[in-house]
Design a protein around this motif. Structure first.
Motif, PDB file in Angstrom:
ATOM      1  N   GLU A 107       0.817  -1.217   0.000  1.00 30.56           N
ATOM      2  CA  GLU A 107       0.000   0.000   0.000  1.00 30.56           C
ATOM      3  C   GLU A 107       0.855   1.273   0.000  1.00 30.56           C
ATOM      4  O   GLU A 107       0.344   2.385  -0.233  1.00 30.56           O
ATOM      5  N   LEU A 108       2.169   1.136   0.262  1.00 26.43           N
ATOM      6  CA  LEU A 108       3.060   2.298   0.242  1.00 26.43           C
ATOM      7  C   LEU A 108       3.869   2.395  -1.050  1.00 26.43           C
ATOM      8  O   LEU A 108       4.643   3.340  -1.227  1.00 26.43           O
ATOM      9  N   LYS A 109       3.699   1.444  -1.961  1.00 30.63           N
ATOM     10  CA  LYS A 109       4.453   1.469  -3.217  1.00 30.63           C
ATOM     11  C   LYS A 109       3.848   2.498  -4.172  1.00 30.63           C
ATOM     12  O   LYS A 109       2.629   2.635  -4.278  1.00 30.63           O
ATOM     13  N   ASP A 110       4.720   3.213  -4.886  1.00 25.61           N
ATOM     14  CA  ASP A 110       4.308   4.205  -5.886  1.00 25.61           C
ATOM     15  C   ASP A 110       3.366   5.258  -5.309  1.00 25.61           C
ATOM     16  O   ASP A 110       2.420   5.720  -5.970  1.00 25.61           O
ATOM     17  N   THR A 111       3.630   5.633  -4.056  1.00 23.41           N
ATOM     18  CA  THR A 111       2.802   6.674  -3.423  1.00 23.41           C
ATOM     19  C   THR A 111       3.649   7.859  -2.969  1.00 23.41           C
ATOM     20  O   THR A 111       3.113   8.807  -2.385  1.00 23.41           O
ATOM     21  N   GLY A 112       4.947   7.784  -3.193  1.00 20.11           N
ATOM     22  CA  GLY A 112       5.830   8.821  -2.681  1.00 20.11           C
ATOM     23  C   GLY A 112       6.181   8.624  -1.222  1.00 20.11           C
ATOM     24  O   GLY A 112       6.749   9.522  -0.587  1.00 20.11           O
ATOM     25  N   ALA A 113       5.845   7.446  -0.684  1.00 18.25           N
ATOM     26  CA  ALA A 113       6.165   7.162   0.712  1.00 18.25           C
ATOM     27  C   ALA A 113       7.672   7.163   0.928  1.00 18.25           C
ATOM     28  O   ALA A 113       8.447   6.805   0.041  1.00 18.25           O
ATOM     29  N   ASN A 114       8.079   7.594   2.123  1.00 20.09           N
ATOM     30  CA  ASN A 114       9.496   7.714   2.447  1.00 20.09           C
ATOM     31  C   ASN A 114      10.246   6.383   2.302  1.00 20.09           C
ATOM     32  O   ASN A 114       9.745   5.329   2.683  1.00 20.09           O
ATOM     33  N   GLN A 115      11.446   6.474   1.749  1.00 25.29           N
ATOM     34  CA  GLN A 115      12.373   5.329   1.643  1.00 25.29           C
ATOM     35  C   GLN A 115      11.735   4.142   0.932  1.00 25.29           C
ATOM     36  O   GLN A 115      11.970   2.995   1.281  1.00 25.29           O
ATOM     37  N   SER A 116      10.934   4.426  -0.056  1.00 22.37           N
ATOM     38  CA  SER A 116      10.265   3.363  -0.797  1.00 22.37           C
ATOM     39  C   SER A 116      10.672   3.427  -2.268  1.00 22.37           C
ATOM     40  O   SER A 116      10.456   4.439  -2.942  1.00 22.37           O
ATOM     41  N   ILE A 117      11.295   2.349  -2.754  1.00 17.68           N
ATOM     42  CA  ILE A 117      11.635   2.234  -4.164  1.00 17.68           C
ATOM     43  C   ILE A 117      11.138   0.870  -4.662  1.00 17.68           C
ATOM     44  O   ILE A 117      10.745   0.017  -3.858  1.00 17.68           O
ATOM     45  N   ASN A 118      11.183   0.643  -5.945  1.00 18.39           N
ATOM     46  CA  ASN A 118      10.784  -0.645  -6.489  1.00 18.39           C
ATOM     47  C   ASN A 118      11.954  -1.623  -6.360  1.00 18.39           C
ATOM     48  O   ASN A 118      12.950  -1.520  -7.072  1.00 18.39           O
ATOM     49  N   GLN A 119      11.845  -2.559  -5.424  1.00 19.48           N
ATOM     50  CA  GLN A 119      12.931  -3.498  -5.158  1.00 19.48           C
ATOM     51  C   GLN A 119      12.746  -4.843  -5.857  1.00 19.48           C
ATOM     52  O   GLN A 119      13.572  -5.741  -5.710  1.00 19.48           O
ATOM     53  N   THR A 120      11.694  -4.972  -6.630  1.00 18.21           N
ATOM     54  CA  THR A 120      11.441  -6.223  -7.354  1.00 18.21           C
ATOM     55  C   THR A 120      12.478  -6.396  -8.465  1.00 18.21           C
ATOM     56  O   THR A 120      12.637  -5.527  -9.312  1.00 18.21           O
TER      57      THR A 120
END
Length: 471
Positions: A107-120
């Motif tokens: 729910e925090l992916k692709d929302t601009g949430a802090n320290q969140s990148i696409n790690q897949t």
């Protein structure tokens, strides 16, 4: 206890049962369920690294020395990306590594949430396997979690050793309590044994291939040895002695330095200089065992004057021939290959003894040795130490109980060309896959940890500056 914490403890316990005891941890809150589980497990050895790049190279070095993958743990975001150079080296050099990364929930992916990148699949094609089980929850069976860990370790080793990446999405709060009935149900599933035991078959060549190889071999040839598994070195020495061919042992092989390799032409790189008569000598066969060599001159011979019989023996099916002239590829265990060839040579009455071609190489090598001994001893007190004289002297002085880690660029090439063959017989390692200057200090420290003995590091000034964090 909640599912985050429970998963962390189950993961670490299963890894410990599998023999993974070295955990390289970098600080971060999202990975707390994993780091706390390591801290609580009495058999887990934890090492804390402020720099993720240093942690990953330490893990690489540890696996080189021990043969067992170390476990990397970090938080989400760019912390994960700092592992990439070591993951690449692990992949190219076929060194086992397990990367456990913490991640934000979906729910925090692709929302601009802090320290969140696409790690897949962040490491792309360099991993042997990637898996993301999602957020810890009651619907993901504990048996599935345990089998994931068992499979991950198996994939770091077979069929091709290298890095495996598992991404764990931990949802806050990290330690919210769950139903006691659920915990007791899960605890009843625990045992003291590994959940899934993998059995592998022995990798032997059909006997007809062994006979065919020996029957078609010319009277003289070159036994060329690159980086090989440590457990094959004893039998490789016996093979070198029995075959009677000159041995071109690369600096990565563990047979280039020291005085315990029969028929070795220590200074083959010097003898292949174009102005030398020996660079034009006919070579009837080349058997290369292991990873590609360091010597550019030796590879140029492969490219420009290939032998009539070109055979490459390796434990994998990867195309590692830069010359594209090896027309016989043998994929098998190097240890078993040596056993089979030695057995066949023992029963074969027509054993090769050194022929004129081989004797020429041995004689020329001795002459180079005399020139080097005279040159370096006569100039030792007249000139300041330079990179060549220092590297040669170090190769003679390292104690028998030390390991030797060699830096890239100048150190490896100098030792490959000028390293003395009169020092101790010592384990040798370097990051020669992608040949970067990243993390060499950390790699040497990890190599010392994996060997469980002191290690001498020979490194260039720029490489040292590049890895100052590892001090």
């Amino acid at each position: 206890m909640n599912y985050n914490q429970l998963w962390g403890e189950l993961i670490v316990e299963e890894l410990v049962r599998l023999g993974m005891l070295c955990f390289c941890i970098s600080p971060g809150s999202r990975s707390t369920p994993l780091t706390l589980a390591v801290a609580k497990n009495p058999r887990a050895k934890s090492l804390v690294f402020l720099d993720e790049r240093a942690a990953s190279y330490f893990a690489l070095g540890h696996a080189r020395g021990s043969g067992v993958p170390a476990v990397l743990i970090c938080t989400s975001g760019t912390a994960v990306a700092n592992y990439l150079p070591a993951v690449i080296e692990s992949s190219v050099e076929q060194i086992p590594m397990l990367v456990l990364t913490a991640d934000r929930p979906p729910e925090l992916k692709d929302t601009g949430a802090n320290q969140s990148i696409n790690q897949t699949h962040l490491f792309g094609k360099y991993t042997r396997w990637f898996f993301d089980p999602g957020c810890p929850n009651q619907d993901f069976k504990i048996e599935a979690l345990l089998s994931t860990i068992d499979h991950a370790i198996y994939k770091t080793i077979r069929p091709l050793p290298g890095p495996v990446h598992i991404n764990f999405q931990f949802r806050e709060p990290f330690f919210q309590e769950i139903d006691n009935k659920e915990i007791s149900k899960i605890k009843n599933n625990r045992s003291k044994k590994i959940y899934i035991k993998y059995s592998t078959s022995e990798n032997f060549l059909p006997k007809k291939y062994v006979k065919d190889l020996l029957e078609k071999r010319p009277k003289s040839g070159i036994l060329s040895i690159g980086r090989v598994p440590k457990d094959s070195l004893v039998l490789l020495r016996r093979l070198a002695n029995k075959l009677g061919w000159p041995v071109f042992a690369d600096i990565t092989s563990g047979l280039r330095l020291g005085n315990n390799c029969p028929n070795r032409v220590t200074y083959y790189d010097q003898l292949l200089v174009k102005k030398m008569v020996s660079s034009k000598w006919r070579i009837d066969a080349i058997w290369h065992i292991g990873s590609p060599p360091t010597s550019k001159r030796w590879i140029e011979i492969w490219e420009n004057r290939p032998a009539s019989q070109m055979v490459w023996i390796a434990e994998h099916c990867e195309r590692h021939d830069p010359s594209h002239n090896f027309t016989w590829r043998i994929e098998t265990s190097i240890l078993n290959f040596c056993k089979q060839i030695l057995s066949e040579l023992k029963s074969n009455k027509n054993i090769n003894y050194p022929y004129k071609n081989s004797l020429n190489w041995f004689k020329a090598d001795r002459e180079i040795e005399k020139i080097f001994e005279s040159h370096f001893s006569s100039r030792a007190e007249k000139e300041n130490i330079n990179d060549i004289s220092l590297s040669r002297k170090v190769s003679e002085l390292i104690p028998k109980k030390h390991g030797f880690f060699i830096g890239n660029s100048i150190p490896v090439r100098v030792l490959d060309s000028f390293g003395s063959g009169k020092g101790s017989d010592i384990p040798t390692a370097l990051n020669r896959g992608a040949s970067g200057i990243d993390g060499l200090i950390a790699s040497a420290c990890g190599y010392s940890s994996g060997l469980n003995q002191a290690v001498t590091l020979l490194i260039g000034d720029l490489s040292a500056l590049h890895d100052l964090n590892s001090f």
